[in-house]
Design an enzyme around this catalytic site. Structure first.
Site, PDB file in Angstrom:
ATOM      1  N   ASP A 148     -45.983  -0.585  53.803  1.00 41.87           N
ATOM      2  CA  ASP A 148     -46.566  -1.152  52.583  1.00 41.87           C
ATOM      3  C   ASP A 148     -47.097  -2.537  52.910  1.00 41.87           C
ATOM      4  O   ASP A 148     -46.430  -3.317  53.601  1.00 41.87           O
ATOM      5  CB  ASP A 148     -45.501  -1.353  51.484  1.00 41.87           C
ATOM      6  CG  ASP A 148     -44.878  -0.063  51.006  1.00 41.87           C
ATOM      7  OD1 ASP A 148     -45.436   0.996  51.340  1.00 41.87           O
ATOM      8  OD2 ASP A 148     -43.839  -0.123  50.328  1.00 41.87           O
ATOM      9  N   THR A 189     -39.335  15.920  63.024  1.00 39.55           N
ATOM     10  CA  THR A 189     -39.037  14.520  63.358  1.00 39.55           C
ATOM     11  C   THR A 189     -40.280  13.615  63.379  1.00 39.55           C
ATOM     12  O   THR A 189     -40.161  12.414  63.488  1.00 39.55           O
ATOM     13  CB  THR A 189     -38.362  14.410  64.747  1.00 39.55           C
ATOM     14  OG1 THR A 189     -39.290  14.864  65.726  1.00 39.55           O
ATOM     15  CG2 THR A 189     -37.097  15.219  64.824  1.00 39.55           C
ATOM     16  N   CYS A 382     -24.845  -2.554  22.567  1.00 45.23           N
ATOM     17  CA  CYS A 382     -25.919  -3.505  22.293  1.00 45.23           C
ATOM     18  C   CYS A 382     -26.802  -3.010  21.137  1.00 45.23           C
ATOM     19  O   CYS A 382     -26.355  -3.060  19.995  1.00 45.23           O
ATOM     20  CB  CYS A 382     -26.704  -3.793  23.575  1.00 45.23           C
ATOM     21  SG  CYS A 382     -27.486  -5.413  23.503  1.00 45.23           S
ATOM     22  N   HIS A 508     -22.598  -5.457  27.307  1.00 49.03           N
ATOM     23  CA  HIS A 508     -22.810  -4.256  28.128  1.00 49.03           C
ATOM     24  C   HIS A 508     -21.602  -4.002  29.042  1.00 49.03           C
ATOM     25  O   HIS A 508     -21.601  -4.444  30.189  1.00 49.03           O
ATOM     26  CB  HIS A 508     -24.063  -4.429  28.990  1.00 49.03           C
ATOM     27  CG  HIS A 508     -25.319  -4.448  28.207  1.00 49.03           C
ATOM     28  ND1 HIS A 508     -26.101  -3.334  28.021  1.00 49.03           N
ATOM     29  CD2 HIS A 508     -25.937  -5.442  27.538  1.00 49.03           C
ATOM     30  CE1 HIS A 508     -27.149  -3.645  27.279  1.00 49.03           C
ATOM     31  NE2 HIS A 508     -27.077  -4.919  26.975  1.00 49.03           N
ATOM     32  N   GLU A 510     -20.825  -1.448  30.569  1.00 51.63           N
ATOM     33  CA  GLU A 510     -21.171  -0.590  31.709  1.00 51.63           C
ATOM     34  C   GLU A 510     -21.501  -1.403  32.964  1.00 51.63           C
ATOM     35  O   GLU A 510     -21.434  -0.882  34.076  1.00 51.63           O
ATOM     36  CB  GLU A 510     -22.349   0.337  31.338  1.00 51.63           C
ATOM     37  CG  GLU A 510     -23.724  -0.318  31.229  1.00 51.63           C
ATOM     38  CD  GLU A 510     -24.023  -0.958  29.875  1.00 51.63           C
ATOM     39  OE1 GLU A 510     -23.057  -1.269  29.147  1.00 51.63           O
ATOM     40  OE2 GLU A 510     -25.203  -1.166  29.560  1.00 51.63           O
TER      41      GLU A 510
HETATM   42  N1  GLN Z   1     -33.103  -5.255  21.304  1.00 53.77           N
HETATM   43  C1  GLN Z   1     -31.795  -5.748  20.998  1.00 53.77           C
HETATM   44  C2  GLN Z   1     -31.698  -7.257  21.179  1.00 53.77           C
HETATM   45  O1  GLN Z   1     -32.491  -7.850  21.849  1.00 53.77           O
HETATM   46  C3  GLN Z   1     -30.746  -5.055  21.835  1.00 53.77           C
HETATM   47  C4  GLN Z   1     -30.873  -5.335  23.283  1.00 53.77           C
HETATM   48  C5  GLN Z   1     -30.115  -4.361  24.162  1.00 53.77           C
HETATM   49  O2  GLN Z   1     -29.774  -3.265  23.731  1.00 53.77           O
HETATM   50  N2  GLN Z   1     -29.897  -4.721  25.412  1.00 53.77           N
HETATM   51  O3  GLN Z   1     -30.810  -7.849  20.621  1.00 53.77           O
END
Ligand code: GLN
Length: 549
Positions: A148, A189, A382, A508, A510
Site C-alpha cells: 500500500d 505459495t 449507552c 461501556h 464491554e
Molecule cells: N448517542 C448517544 C450519546 O452521544 C449515545 C452514545 C453511545 O451509545 N456511545 O450520548
C-alpha cells in the site's frame, strides 16, 4: 532496554494480524515477560473516533479516553492489561505532530520531508512505550498490507530501526496467506513469495513468516516458502483457521512462534508458559452445559465488527456461566409495533446496543418496552440505556413526547439531554465524554449485587446524559438511578427493582471485559438469561424442575 517485534501483513487485509500479535504477546506474557502491543494505522484520520462503524468497525476507547482501533480491544482482552493513547498511532497523528512542530518553527528553516522528519516521528513513537523500563517487549502491528502506498513510511521506519537498534533487539514477523485452490487441490505459495519480495524491496527482511491457511502446511511447502523467502524453515509458521480466536495462542505455542521470536531476540532463558487460566477458560468455552439466546438490537448489525467488544464480552461471560451465548442480531430499523412480538419471542435476554443518531430509534424503544413488560432480562448500553429511559418516560410516566435532544431538539420532555460541557464544543474528533470515570453505586441495588462494590470505574463515550430534573418522577414510579458520578451527579446506571433484571448503563462495560476478568454486568446478565431460560422450560414442562435445579 526493551526489545521490539514488528508485525506486518501481506497479500490481503483481514488476515488477523491483531489476533496473531495478541497471541504472540500472550505467549510471551505467559512466560513472565512484560509485554504490550501498539498499532500503527496508515490512514489520515487522526484517530478512528470520527469513522463510521460501517467503515472501520467499533471504536475502542481506552482508560485515558483515546478513541482507537478495535485491535486494541483484542490486546486488552488477551493480555488483561490497559492500553492508552500511546498504543494507537495513525498517519494523521504523525503528520499533525510534525506540522505543529513546523508551525512552531522547530525545524529552523529546513525543508520538512517524509524522510527523515515523518519517519523520525514514526520511529520516536514506535520506541516510546519502551523508554521507561515498564516493558520487556513491545509488539508493533503495522496496519494495512505491504505494498500500500500509505504504509510505506511505516515500513521505512521499521527498515531504519532494523539497522539502528542492536540486531538482537528487533524481530519482523510477516503475516501472509497461503490460499488453497480447491480445483487443483493445492496450497499456493506464490502470493507469499511476491509479498515477501515486495517487503524486501523496501529494505525490510522478515525473520518469521506466519502463514494463514485453511489446510495444514506440509514440510515440503514450508521448505519451499523458506527457500524462496529467505528464512529458516523453522521460521515458517502455520496459522490454521481456528474455531475461536482464543485458541490461536495455543496454536502458536504448538508452532513455537514465541520460541523462535525469543531465539532471534537472543533470549535463551525463559520459563515454561503459564496458561492454566487461559486453558480453563477455553475448556469452558468449548464445552458449555446449556445455551441462552440473547437478542442484540442495533443498527449496524450487518457488520459484526461494529459490536466487537460486546460480542467478545458475551463469550467471556458465557464461558464463566458455562453456557453458550447465542447472539441473535435484530435490526432496530425494522422493528415495528406489528412485528415486535414475532421478532423478540423466544429470546432469553435483550441487549440494546450503543449508537448515534436517529436511525432505528423507535425500534429500540419498542424492544425495551417488550423486555420491560414481559419481564425479559434487559441490558441497555449507552444509547441503549437512554432508550430505556425514554421508553419509561413515554409509557410509564405518560410523557408521550419524551425524547433525547440528540434525536428531537424540540421535545417538550428532554429526559436525555446534552451534557452542559458538551454544548460549547464545535469540533468532532476526541471531544465526547471519553474514558474512565468513577461511579458510586447505591447499596442494595441490582448494580451493587452485580459488582459487589459501591465504588467502580468504567469507560465512556457519549455527549448526552440523563436529565436529573426528571429523576424524582422516575424514582417515584419505579425506575431508579442506582449509580451516579460522585463529582458531577451524572446518572450512570438506571434500573427497575420490580423487574427480575432490568439495567441500563451510560458507560461501556464491554470495553473492560477480558478473558481473565469478564465484565460483571455481562456475567450477571447472561446468568439472568440462563435463569429465565430454565424457568421458561420448567413452565412448559414441570417435570424438568429437578433436572435443572
Ligand atoms: N448517542 C448517544 C450519546 O452521544 C449515545 C452514545 C453511545 O451509545 N456511545 O450520548
Amino acid at each position: 532496554m526493551a526489545k521490539y517485534i514488528f508485525v506486518t501483513g501481506g497479500v490481503t487485509s483481514s488476515l488477523g494480524k491483531g489476533i496473531i500479535a495478541a497471541s504472540l504477546a500472550k505467549l510471551l506474557q505467559s512466560r513472565g515477560f512484560r509485554v504490550t502491543i501498539q498499532k500503527f494505522d496508515p490512514y489520515i484520520n487522526v484517530d478512528p473516533g470520527t469513522l463510521n462503524p460501517y467503515e472501520h468497525g467499533e471504536c475502542y476507547v481506552t482508560e485515558d479516553g483515546a478513541e482507537t482501533d478495535l485491535d486494541l480491544g483484542h490486546y486488552e482482552r488477551f493480555l488483561n492489561i490497559f492500553t492508552s493513547q500511546l498504543n494507537n498511532v495513525t498517519t494523521g497523528r504523525i503528520y499533525q505532530t510534525v506540522i505543529n512542530k513546523e508551525r512552531a518553527g522547530d525545524f529552523l528553516g529546513r525543508t520538512v520531508q517524509v524522510v527523515p522528519h515523518i519517519t523520525d516521528e514514526i520511529k520516536r513513537r514506535m520506541l516510546l512505550l519502551g523508554n521507561d523500563g515498564k516493558y520487556d517487549i513491545i509488539i508493533t502491528e503495522i496496519g494495512g498490507t505491504v505494498g500500500d502506498i500509505e504504509s510505506l513510511p511505516f515500513i521505512e521506519a521499521v527498515r531504519q530501526l532494523q539497522w539502528e537498534l542492536p540486531e538482537d533487539d528487533v524481530v519482523v514477523v510477516h503475516l501472509t496467506l497461503i490460499p488453497y485452490l480447491r480445483a487443483a487441490k493445492e496450497l499456493k505459495t506464490k502470493p507469499t513469495q511476491h509479498s515477501v519480495k515486495m517487503l524486501s524491496e523496501t529494505g525490510v527482511h522478515p525473520d518469521i513468516i506466519v502463514c494463514r491457511t485453511e489446510e495444514s502446511l506440509s514440510n515440503e511447502i514450508k521448505r519451499k516458502i523458506a527457500l524462496f523467502c529467505n528464512v529458516k524453515q523453522e521460521a515458517v509458521i502455520e496459522a490454521m483457521d481456528a474455531a475461536t480466536i482464543y485458541e490461536v495462542p495455543l496454536l502458536m505455542l504448538r508452532e513455537k512462534l514465541d520460541v523462535i521470536c525469543m531465539k532471534k531476540l537472543n533470549i535463551s532463558v525463559y520459563p515454561e508458559p503459564n496458561l492454566e487460566k487461559w486453558k480453563g477458560f477455553l475448556d469452558k468455552l468449548k464445552y458449555p452445559k446449556s445455551k441462552v439466546t440473547i437478542g442484540l438490537i442495533g443498527k449496524y448489525i450487518e457488520l459484526q465488527d461494529a459490536y466487537k467488544s460486546i460480542l467478545e464480552s458475551f463469550i467471556h461471560a458465557g464461558a464463566l456461566n458455562e453456557v453458550k451465548v447465542q447472539v441473535v442480531n435484530i435490526h432496530s430499523e425494522f422493528i415495528t409495533k406489528e412485528n415486535v412480538i414475532d421478532k423478540l419471542e423466544g429470546l432469553d435476554g435483550l441487549l440494546v446496543a450503543p449508537g448515534f443518531g436517529n436511525r432505528g430509534i423507535e425500534g429500540k424503544i419498542l424492544a425495551v418496552q417488550y423486555a420491560r413488560e414481559k419481564k425479559l432480562p434487559f441490558f441497555g448500553i449507552c444509547l441503549g440505556m437512554q432508550m430505556a429511559v425514554i421508553e419509561f418516560a413515554r409509557n410509564v410516566l405518560g410523557l408521550s413526547k419524551a425524547h433525547s435532544t440528540e434525536m428531537d431538539a424540540q421535545t417538550p420532555d428532554a429526559v436525555i439531554s446534552m451534557m452542559e460541557e458538551q454544548k460549547k464544543i464545535k469540533m468532532m474528533g476526541g471531544t465526547m465524554r471519553l474514558g474512565s470515570y468513577p461511579c458510586e453505586i447505591k447499596e442494595g441495588s441490582l448494580a451493587n449485587k452485580i459488582y459487589r462494590e459501591t465504588s467502580i470505574t468504567e469507560r465512556h463515550r457519549h455527549r448526552y446524559e440523563f436529565n436529573n430534573d426528571y429523576l424524582e418522577l422516575f424514582e417515584n414510579k419505579g425506575m431508579v438511578a442506582s449509580g451516579t458520578n460522585p463529582d458531577t451527579g451524572l446518572v450512570e446506571i438506571m434500573e427497575i427493582p420490580e423487574h427480575p433484571f432490568f439495567i441500563g448503563v451510560q458507560y461501556h462495560p464491554e470495553l473492560k471485559s477480558t478473558v481473565e476478568r469478564p465484565a460483571p454486568l455481562f456475567v450477571s446478565f447472561v446468568h439472568a438469561a440462563k435463569v429465565y431460560s430454565e424457568e421458561k422450560h420448567i413452565a412448559k414442562n414441570p417435570a424438568l424442575q429437578d433436572a435443572l435445579i
